[in-house]
Design an enzyme around this catalytic site. Sequence first.
Site, short mmCIF file in Angstrom:
data_model
loop_
_atom_site.label_atom_id
_atom_site.label_comp_id
_atom_site.label_asym_id
_atom_site.label_seq_id
_atom_site.Cartn_x
_atom_site.Cartn_y
_atom_site.Cartn_z
N LYS A 114 0.84 -1.20 0.00
CA LYS A 114 0.00 0.00 0.00
C LYS A 114 0.87 1.25 0.00
CE LYS A 114 -2.50 2.90 3.00
NZ LYS A 114 -1.74 3.97 2.53
N GLU A 122 10.58 0.68 9.92
CA GLU A 122 11.53 1.78 9.73
C GLU A 122 10.80 3.04 10.13
OE1 GLU A 122 14.57 1.39 9.07
OE2 GLU A 122 14.74 -0.52 7.99
N CYS A 140 13.45 10.46 7.20
CA CYS A 140 13.44 9.94 8.57
C CYS A 140 14.83 10.02 9.20
CB CYS A 140 12.93 8.51 8.60
SG CYS A 140 13.69 7.46 7.37
N GLU A 187 10.31 14.92 15.94
CA GLU A 187 10.64 14.89 14.52
C GLU A 187 9.76 15.91 13.80
OE1 GLU A 187 9.75 11.19 12.46
OE2 GLU A 187 11.59 11.43 11.30
#
Lengths: 480, 279, 315
Positions: free
Chosen positions: A184, A258, A292, A389
Site C-alpha cells: 500500500k 523503519e 526519517c 521529529e
Amino acid sequence: MSDFEYAPAPESKAIANISKDYGLFINGKFIASHNKKRFETINPANEEVLAKISLADEVDIDKAVKAARSAYVKVWSKLSGKERAKYLFRIARLLQERSREFAVVESLDNGKPIRETRDIDIPLSAAHFFYHAGWADKLEFAGFGDKPKAHGVVAQIIPWNFPLLMLAWKIAPALATGNTVVLKPAETTPLTALLFAEVCQQADLPPGVVNIITGDGSTGAALVKHPDIDKVAFTGSTEVGKLIARSLAVSNTPVTLELGGKGANIVFEDAPIDQAVEGIINGIFFNQGHVCCAGSRLLLQENIHDEFLNKLQKRMSKIRLGDPLDKNTDIGAINSAAQLAKIHELSSSGQAEGADIWSAPCQIPNKGFWFAPTIFKGVTQAHRIAREEIFGPVLSVLTFRTPQEAIEKANNTPFGLSAGVWTDKGSRILWAGNHLKAGVIWANTFNKFDPASPFGGYKESGWGREGGRHGLGAYLKGAK
Amino acid sequence: MSLDIKKTYKLFIAGAFPRSESGRSYEIRDKKGNFIANPAQASRKDLRDAVLAAKNAHSSWASATAYNRGQILYRIAEIMEGRSEQFVAEIMAMESVSSKQAQLQVRQAIDTWVWYAGWSDKISTIAGSTNPVAGSFFNFTVAEPLGVVGIVAEEKSSLLGVVLGLAPVLAAGNCAVLIASQKRPLSAITLAECLATSDVPAGVVNILTGLSDELTPHLASHMEIDGLDLSGVDGKSAAALRISSVDNLKRVHSFSAEKSPERILSFMEYKTLWHPIGV
Amino acid sequence: MSALNLIDGSETSLRRFLQTLPGVDQIGAQERAAMLGTRSIKTTSKKWAIDMAISMIDLTTLEGADTAGKVRSLCSKALRPDPQDASIPHVGAVCVYNDMVGIARKHLDSIGGQSIPVAAVATAFPSGRASRKVKLQDTKDAISLGATEIDMVIDRGAFLSGQLGEVFDEIRAIKEICSDKAHLKVILETGELVTLDNVRKASYLAMLAGADFIKTSTGKVTPAATAPVVLVMLEAVRDFFELSQIRIGVKPAGGIRTTKDAIKQLVLVKEIAGAEWLNPELFRIGASALLNDLLMQRMKLSTGRYSSANYVTVD
C-alpha cells in the site's frame, strides 16, 4: 553588469502519462475498488488534481491477499531463485528505461525537485532491484542457513517521502527471497506505485506476485490485520509503527519497522568546514527535510559556532526554492497541507520556547505548500524542536564543549536512526562511531544510500534492517 | 552427626545478594510436597533496582574487549564445575529427576558457557560486513550490543534454561535482568553465586526470584530495557507482554532450547558507518 | 596591506596560519562540484553567460612554435572574435610567452585593441626551475615589453618539500617588480600539488604574498582546472575576502574547451564566491579552443541551428 540569474529550465511534463483515474492492481490487473470510493492525489506545488485514486476496503484487501497467496502457492514458491532473479533484473531494466517518466511523475505527485528524483530516487530504485536480483539465487550463501525459506505473503506499507524508492526497498528483497507482496503506497503519493504496477505487467511478472492497493490510513490498518498475512513491513511514523506492532503482538506476526528519527549532525572544530556546511545542508534540506534519517539537530562545537553559522546561513541563502520540475530547483514543495501545518506548529513552538529563528530569503510561490529553509539558533535539549521529529526543512542548532558532551546530547533521544560526525581526526570518528546509538552513521558525509548498505534504526527508530545482506533476514523465516 | 547448614536463597542485584526490599519470600516444594526453600519474593522495586544496576554496568561491559568477555564467560564455566554437586542436588529436588539426568543438565549448562565464551570475539566477524557501495566510500556494518535485556528463562530444565538465556546475552556484551522460574528458582541463585565469584562485573547480571505474574509485566514495560527474551513465558502471557513492550519498541524474542549464534544476534544491533575515501 | 596582518612574513607564522585552515574532504568537494555541474542554463541566462565567458578569456598561445604571425592573428581574434558580428565582446587578455609580448602589444595597439591587456607567463614557465635571478629578469623583461599582467608559476618543488617561506618570498619578490605596473596571477599548478588540501594552502599562501589572481594551471600538466580544484580556490578567495576585505581573482586554465565547461565555471563562481566575482576583473579563463565553441553556441542561440567550424575563424 547584469546578474547571472538562471532562466527557468523546466523538465517537460509531456512524458508523464498520468491517467485520470486508477483502479487497484490486483492479480496482475487494474480493477475497480469494491465500494467505488475514490480520492484525489494532487500536485503539492500548485494544488492541481493529478488523478483520482481508488480507495481499497477490506473486501479489496482480501482479494489482494488471496491473489498473493495463490500466486505464492501456485507459482512463485515453485520458481527457482534463478528465475525469480530474471524477473527482478527485468524490473530493474524497465525502471531504467522509463526513468525520466518516473522522475517527472514522482516530482509532480510528491513535490520534490526533479534533480533529486532524476539523480537519486529513480536510479536508486532501479539499483535496489538490480542488487536484490543477484541475491535471489544465492540465498543459501547469505548466512541464514542452508535452506532459507520465504514467509509467504508479505504486507508492506510505505510512506510518501520517497514513494518509488521505498517501494523498491520493500518489494525487491521480498521478491528476491521468494515472498509475494501486497503493498500500500501512501495516500498522497500513489502514482509511481501505480506506474510500477505497469512495469510489473511489462515484465510479465506472474499475476498476484505484486499487488498494489491504494487508500488511506484505514486501508493500511485493515491490511496488517488481515489474518492471512505472514509478515508485515512498514516504513512511516513511530506512532503508527507502534500501533502496528501492538496489533500484531497477539498473532506474533514478524514485523520490520523503519520509523522516525531525530538525527544529530556533530561538527567538531577540526572538521572540513566547507564540506561540513554542505553536509548539514544536505542532511536537513534534502527532500525538503522529509527524511526519517535527516540530520535535524546540528551539534556544533561551541568554539566554531559563530563562524560555522555564518557560513551555513550564507550557503542557505543560495538554496533555490521553487517549481519542482525546474532542473535548478534545490528545494521543492512540502508534500501536503497536513504536513505543512505540522511543520508550522512545531516551528511556532520553537519560537514560543525562545529559540532564535532564521529563514533563508526565498520567494514563496502563491499556490501550493511551501516552507523556506529554516534554522533555529540557541536550541537546547529541552526544546520540543530538539526532541520531536519535524519532518520538514527545519534545523535545530545546539552546541557542545567536549566530545563526550556531543555524544551524550546526540544519544539523548528515544530515536536512534542516524547520526553524522564531521572531523578530520580518524580516531575520533571511530570513537564517536562506537558511542553513537544509531543504525547509520555518516562520517564526513551525510544522507548516503545504497542497496548494499544496511539501513535501519536503534531504539524507537524501528525493528530490523533494509538493504545489504542484513536486510534479507527480514524476509526469511527465523532469520535474526 | 551434625545438622546441615541450609542456604538462604536471596536475590542477586548489582553484585550483591539482598533480600527483597519488600521483606517477602515464598515457599517452594518438590513434587511430593516436601519443603525445599523460601526464596525471596522480589517486588517491582527490586526489579527497578535490578534494571538500574544493569543499565549502570552496561557501558563498561559493552566496551570491555570481546576477548576479555570471552575469558569471563569461560571463568563462569570453571566456577560452575566446582559447584556441580550443589547444582545436581538442587535440580533433583526441584525437577524430580534422576541424578544422571541432573548431572547431564549441569554438564550441558557448563558446556553452554564454554560454547558462548568462544563466540564473544567471533560473532562480529560472522555477522558484520563491508559493503561495496556505488561510490567512493568505505562502508561497514558491525553488530553491537543492544543494552539491557530482560530474560524470562525457560524452566523445563531450570539450570540449562537460565544459562541458555544468559550466556548469549552476555557474549554479545549486554547486561541482563533475569526472572528465574517461579517453581524452580534455586539453580538461578546458585548460578548467581558462581557469577559473583567469576569476574563478572557487578550489575552485568541481575537475578530475581518471585512470582512471574507480578514481575514480568514490569519487565516488559520498563523503558530502560532494550530487549526481551520470553522463552520461559507461555503463549497467552507472552502476547500481553509483547504489547506492553511496544512502548519503547523492545526487541522481543523467544527461543527453542538450543544454542545458536542467532540467540546472540537477536540482542545485537547492526550499525553501519560510511566514510569517504579520498586524499 | 591588511592581509599581511595575518602573518608577520616569517616562515613560522606562515606555517602556523596555513595550519589553521580547515581540511578539504575530497569526496565532498567533488560531490558539490558535480552537483553544481547539473545546473541547467538556458535561453537568456545562457546568452549572458556566453558573452561573459568570452570577455573573461585569456586567449592563449604558449607553444615552442609560436611566431610573430601566429601571435598577431591571435590578437586580431582577441579583439574581434567574429569579424562579422560586432556585438561580440573582446576577450579579457591575450596571454603569450615573454618574447612575444612586444609583438602582441604593438599589434593590438595598431588594430584598436588598446584596451586589451597582454599577459606574459613568467618565472621560467612552466616548470619554474630556474634561479631566482632569472625569474626576476624574466618578469622585468615582460613588463618592459608592455605586459600588464604577469602569470608566474610557484616553485612546486619548494612547496612540496615544505619550504613555504621560499615560495612566499619568491611571490613577494615578483610582486615587487609588478608593483602598480602589472597584475600578478600566481599559477599553483594544482595538477602537481595533487591534493585539495594543498590547493587550499597554496591559494592562501599566494594571496598572503600579494597575488592579484590565483590561477590553477600552466596548461602543460594534467589534470588542470578540474571543477573541485576551482571550487576550492573560489572558496579560498571568498573566505580571504572575509578576512581581509580584499577580493582576489581566480583563473582556471587548461582543459576548458566547450561552452558547457565554461558555463559550469561561471556557475561555480556565482554559487561559491558570489556574483561579485562574475566579471573579467575577478575571473578569467585561460583557453584557446574555447573561444570558437562559445562563438558557435552563440550562433546556435540566435539562429536556432547548430553551427559548423567553417563559420568561425581558426586563429
